[in-house]
Design a protein around this motif. Structure first.
Motif, PDB file in Angstrom:
ATOM      1  N   PRO A   1      -9.112   2.359  -7.891  1.00 22.65           N
ATOM      2  CA  PRO A   1     -10.476   2.788  -6.318  1.00 22.65           C
ATOM      3  C   PRO A   1      -9.678   3.918  -5.488  1.00 22.65           C
ATOM      4  CG  PRO A   1      -9.870   1.234  -6.375  1.00 22.65           C
ATOM      5  CD  PRO A   1      -9.253   0.972  -7.505  1.00 22.65           C
ATOM      6  N   GLU A   2      -8.437   4.004  -5.511  1.00 25.89           N
ATOM      7  CA  GLU A   2      -7.587   4.426  -3.693  1.00 25.89           C
ATOM      8  C   GLU A   2      -6.582   5.137  -4.002  1.00 25.89           C
ATOM      9  OE1 GLU A   2      -7.202   1.642  -0.791  1.00 25.89           O
ATOM     10  OE2 GLU A   2      -8.683   0.589  -1.678  1.00 25.89           O
ATOM     11  N   ALA A   3      -6.327   6.357  -3.664  1.00 22.54           N
ATOM     12  CA  ALA A   3      -5.379   7.249  -3.881  1.00 22.54           C
ATOM     13  C   ALA A   3      -3.592   6.868  -3.194  1.00 22.54           C
ATOM     14  CB  ALA A   3      -5.388   8.206  -2.613  1.00 22.54           C
ATOM     15  N   GLN A   4      -3.263   5.468  -2.770  1.00 26.17           N
ATOM     16  CA  GLN A   4      -2.411   5.149  -2.960  1.00 26.17           C
ATOM     17  C   GLN A   4      -1.826   4.837  -3.538  1.00 26.17           C
ATOM     18  OE1 GLN A   4      -4.746   4.597  -0.719  1.00 26.17           O
ATOM     19  NE2 GLN A   4      -4.834   2.053  -0.422  1.00 26.17           N
ATOM     20  N   MET A   5      -2.542   4.572  -4.648  1.00 31.57           N
ATOM     21  CA  MET A   5      -2.330   3.978  -5.981  1.00 31.57           C
ATOM     22  C   MET A   5      -2.188   4.474  -7.351  1.00 31.57           C
ATOM     23  SD  MET A   5      -6.047   0.852  -5.769  1.00 31.57           S
ATOM     24  CE  MET A   5      -5.854  -0.328  -4.283  1.00 31.57           C
ATOM     25  N   MET A   6      -1.888   6.156  -7.059  1.00 32.45           N
ATOM     26  CA  MET A   6      -1.938   6.580  -8.008  1.00 32.45           C
ATOM     27  C   MET A   6      -0.776   6.950  -8.129  1.00 32.45           C
ATOM     28  SD  MET A   6      -4.304  10.260  -7.388  1.00 32.45           S
ATOM     29  CE  MET A   6      -6.004  10.462  -7.110  1.00 32.45           C
ATOM     30  N   SER A   7       0.584   6.954  -9.456  1.00 31.54           N
ATOM     31  CA  SER A   7       1.788   7.158  -9.695  1.00 31.54           C
ATOM     32  C   SER A   7       2.053   8.205  -8.815  1.00 31.54           C
ATOM     33  CB  SER A   7       1.707   7.209 -11.504  1.00 31.54           C
ATOM     34  OG  SER A   7       1.310   8.168 -11.542  1.00 31.54           O
TER      35      SER A   7
ATOM     36  N   ALA B   1       7.663  -0.953  -6.395  1.00 31.93           N
ATOM     37  CA  ALA B   1       6.908  -0.112  -6.109  1.00 31.93           C
ATOM     38  C   ALA B   1       5.220   0.002  -6.339  1.00 31.93           C
ATOM     39  CB  ALA B   1       7.556   1.165  -5.865  1.00 31.93           C
ATOM     40  N   ALA B   2       4.957  -0.416  -7.375  1.00 29.55           N
ATOM     41  CA  ALA B   2       3.937   0.164  -7.662  1.00 29.55           C
ATOM     42  C   ALA B   2       2.988  -1.313  -7.437  1.00 29.55           C
ATOM     43  CB  ALA B   2       3.644  -0.082  -9.652  1.00 29.55           C
ATOM     44  N   LEU B   3       3.629  -2.933  -7.592  1.00 32.90           N
ATOM     45  CA  LEU B   3       2.920  -3.661  -7.093  1.00 32.90           C
ATOM     46  C   LEU B   3       2.395  -3.947  -6.307  1.00 32.90           C
ATOM     47  CD1 LEU B   3       4.472  -6.646 -10.056  1.00 32.90           C
ATOM     48  CD2 LEU B   3       2.112  -5.169  -9.780  1.00 32.90           C
ATOM     49  N   LYS B   4       3.247  -3.027  -5.092  1.00 30.61           N
ATOM     50  CA  LYS B   4       2.707  -2.562  -3.366  1.00 30.61           C
ATOM     51  C   LYS B   4       1.460  -3.076  -3.223  1.00 30.61           C
ATOM     52  CE  LYS B   4       8.175  -3.248  -1.995  1.00 30.61           C
ATOM     53  NZ  LYS B   4       8.927  -2.022  -1.470  1.00 30.61           N
ATOM     54  N   VAL B   5       1.051  -1.537  -4.484  1.00 31.03           N
ATOM     55  CA  VAL B   5      -0.202  -1.396  -3.647  1.00 31.03           C
ATOM     56  C   VAL B   5      -1.513  -1.524  -4.955  1.00 31.03           C
ATOM     57  CG1 VAL B   5       0.174   0.569  -2.299  1.00 31.03           C
ATOM     58  CG2 VAL B   5       0.357   0.995  -4.713  1.00 31.03           C
ATOM     59  N   VAL B   6      -0.492  -2.011  -5.723  1.00 35.79           N
ATOM     60  CA  VAL B   6      -2.289  -2.320  -7.096  1.00 35.79           C
ATOM     61  C   VAL B   6      -1.748  -4.457  -7.529  1.00 35.79           C
ATOM     62  CG1 VAL B   6      -1.787  -0.110  -7.469  1.00 35.79           C
ATOM     63  CG2 VAL B   6      -0.879  -1.983  -9.074  1.00 35.79           C
ATOM     64  N   ALA B   7      -0.817  -4.709  -7.321  1.00 40.79           N
ATOM     65  CA  ALA B   7      -0.991  -5.805  -7.133  1.00 40.79           C
ATOM     66  C   ALA B   7      -2.540  -7.184  -6.584  1.00 40.79           C
ATOM     67  CB  ALA B   7       0.064  -6.644  -6.914  1.00 40.79           C
ATOM     68  N   PRO B   8      -3.744  -7.801  -7.318  1.00 45.65           N
ATOM     69  CA  PRO B   8      -4.631  -8.494  -6.861  1.00 45.65           C
ATOM     70  C   PRO B   8      -4.515  -8.752  -5.390  1.00 45.65           C
ATOM     71  CG  PRO B   8      -3.718  -9.342  -8.921  1.00 45.65           C
ATOM     72  CD  PRO B   8      -2.154  -8.947  -8.386  1.00 45.65           C
ATOM     73  N   ARG B   9      -3.189  -9.158  -4.661  1.00 41.32           N
ATOM     74  CA  ARG B   9      -3.903  -9.258  -3.032  1.00 41.32           C
ATOM     75  C   ARG B   9      -3.790  -7.915  -2.682  1.00 41.32           C
ATOM     76  NH1 ARG B   9      -1.346 -14.155  -1.745  1.00 41.32           N
ATOM     77  NH2 ARG B   9      -1.026 -15.390  -3.426  1.00 41.32           N
ATOM     78  N   CYS B  10      -3.993  -6.783  -2.619  1.00 42.82           N
ATOM     79  CA  CYS B  10      -4.246  -5.717  -2.770  1.00 42.82           C
ATOM     80  C   CYS B  10      -5.547  -5.164  -2.523  1.00 42.82           C
ATOM     81  CB  CYS B  10      -3.204  -4.089  -3.383  1.00 42.82           C
ATOM     82  SG  CYS B  10      -1.389  -4.458  -3.247  1.00 42.82           S
ATOM     83  N   PHE B  11      -6.239  -5.666  -3.095  1.00 45.51           N
ATOM     84  CA  PHE B  11      -7.275  -5.975  -3.326  1.00 45.51           C
ATOM     85  C   PHE B  11      -8.347  -7.028  -2.669  1.00 45.51           C
ATOM     86  CE2 PHE B  11      -5.914  -3.628  -6.650  1.00 45.51           C
ATOM     87  CZ  PHE B  11      -6.232  -2.025  -6.863  1.00 45.51           C
ATOM     88  N   GLY B  12      -7.582  -8.109  -1.458  1.00 43.52           N
ATOM     89  CA  GLY B  12      -8.043  -9.320  -0.851  1.00 43.52           C
ATOM     90  C   GLY B  12      -8.429 -10.082  -2.242  1.00 43.52           C
ATOM     91  N   PHE B  13      -7.737 -10.184  -3.243  1.00 46.03           N
ATOM     92  CA  PHE B  13      -7.822 -11.885  -4.062  1.00 46.03           C
ATOM     93  C   PHE B  13      -6.685 -12.298  -3.602  1.00 46.03           C
ATOM     94  CE2 PHE B  13      -9.725  -8.960  -6.583  1.00 46.03           C
ATOM     95  CZ  PHE B  13     -11.031  -8.770  -6.793  1.00 46.03           C
TER      96      PHE B  13
END
Length: 362
Positions: free
Chosen positions: A132-138, A339-351
């Protein structure tokens, strides 16, 4: 390879599967893409490794809440007009376009732009799924700046962006999408061919066509579809594919909050002795839990399909009473990096949980 009208059914079908519920419903974008190809001709597809290091490439797609895409319909000129506005803003010609995400409508918008401008589209995307968010793009994760960027709304208004960080860009672009009725088209993350090669998830456009062909040719119940899907995914950048749940949707509620479709769906098992499955949604399906047990989570792919036909269902198309099956697919290795998990791991979505790769979940 060239994208022709004959490829669009499979591309739309395969990309909706990979979209994990998001990316926008592909029905209208597919019709527009078909008309664009008939009007302007087929579109050349270039592998990332085959593009010049000095080429100028731009990512293009829609930003907003997917629910709005069912009402705020795009035109055949919108994608190309966005690209023209971008070229005018930066004073430079774009050599090729790439997808934000290989997801639903957003996998087709770059093809419409490429057809209208007479340029190629890259075989790949910035997510390998939809997020859903731009910073999550590769692209962003690999260090490509999101701006200069241009947004084009349904009324032809053009807004230019220049931000210092991708996080700031995401806030600004989301705010504009809300102010412009909930959905806009943007050209962003300009990059050289060299930058593209180190940041794109490769091969996903052509893979979506193969996936759509597999779904079409083996159309039938989810149980019968599992073996063909496992054979296809095992030899891809995704790997693992599982059928994790079957049942009936007994509750589904989403609201547009901050420019996203946010909510959850609850699926009751056909075997009522089992606990229901709850799927959390933020445009995409992000977390699948049975009781307190996590069955699959972002960045792995969670896919809901019609139980009888295995046709993938966008989140905005989920309805009470639908008989569905839920697949889980492993994410590309890029999204398992630190680097990717810093912005797409479950905690990044509030889980409140860490990411566990699908193949490690029993």
């Amino acid at each position: 390879m060239k994208i022709e009208v004959k490829h669009l059914e499979d591309l739309a079908l395969g990309s909706v599967f990979l979209a994990t519920g998001g990316g926008g419903d592909p029905y209208v974008p597919r019709l527009i893409t078909e008309q664009a190809i008939k009007q302007f001709g087929s579109v050349e597809v270039i592998a990332p490794d085959d593009i010049s290091n000095d080429a100028y490439v731009v990512a293009i797609g829609a930003v907003g809440a997917p629910t709005v895409s069912l009402e705020l319909l795009p035109s055949i000129d919108e994608a190309a007009n966005t690209l023209r506005a971008f070229e005018e803003q930066v004073g430079r010609q774009v050599d090729a376009v790439a997808s934000f995400e290989i997801g639903g409508g957003n996998s087709l918008i770059p093809i419409v732009a490429a057809a209208g401008m007479g340029i190629p589209v890259i075989d790949g995307d910035g997510m390998g799924r939809a997020l859903p968010e731009a910073q999550m793009m590769s692209y962003a994760i690999a260090g490509v700046k999101p701006t200069p960027a241009v947004a084009y709304d349904y009324d032809g208004n053009i807004t230019a962006f220049s931000t210092k960080t991708t996080d700031v860009y995401e806030r600004h672009i989301r705010s504009l999408a809300m102010a412009a009725g909930g959905m806009i088209t943007t050209a962003e993350h300009p990059m050289t061919g060299r930058e593209l090669k180190r940041s794109i998830i490769p091969g996903t456009l052509s893979f979506s066509i193969k996936l759509g062909q597999t779904l079409r040719e083996n159309r039938g119940s989810a149980g019968d579809m599992l073996a063909p899907l496992q054979a296809l995914f095992s030899d891809s950048i995704y790997g693992e594919c599982r059928l994790i749940f079957t049942g009936k949707i007994i509750d589904k509620a989403t609201r547009i909050i901050g420019g996203y479709d946010i909510g959850e769906a609850v699926i009751e098992s056909f075997n009522r002795d089992e606990s229901p499955l709850t799927v959390s949604i933020k445009n995409e399906y992000l977390l699948a839990c049975r009781g307190d047990k996590v069955i699959a989570s972002v960045p792995d792919l969670i896919v809901i399909v019609d139980y009888e036909t295995s046709t993938p269902i966008n989140a905005e198309r989920l309805r009470y009473g639908q008989r569905v099956a839920v697949f889980a697919v492993g994410c590309p290795d890029f999204y398992r990096s630190d680097a990717a998990l810093k912005v797409v791991a479950p905690r990044c979505f509030g889980f409140d949980l860490d990411y566990v790769p699908l193949e490690q979940i029993i």
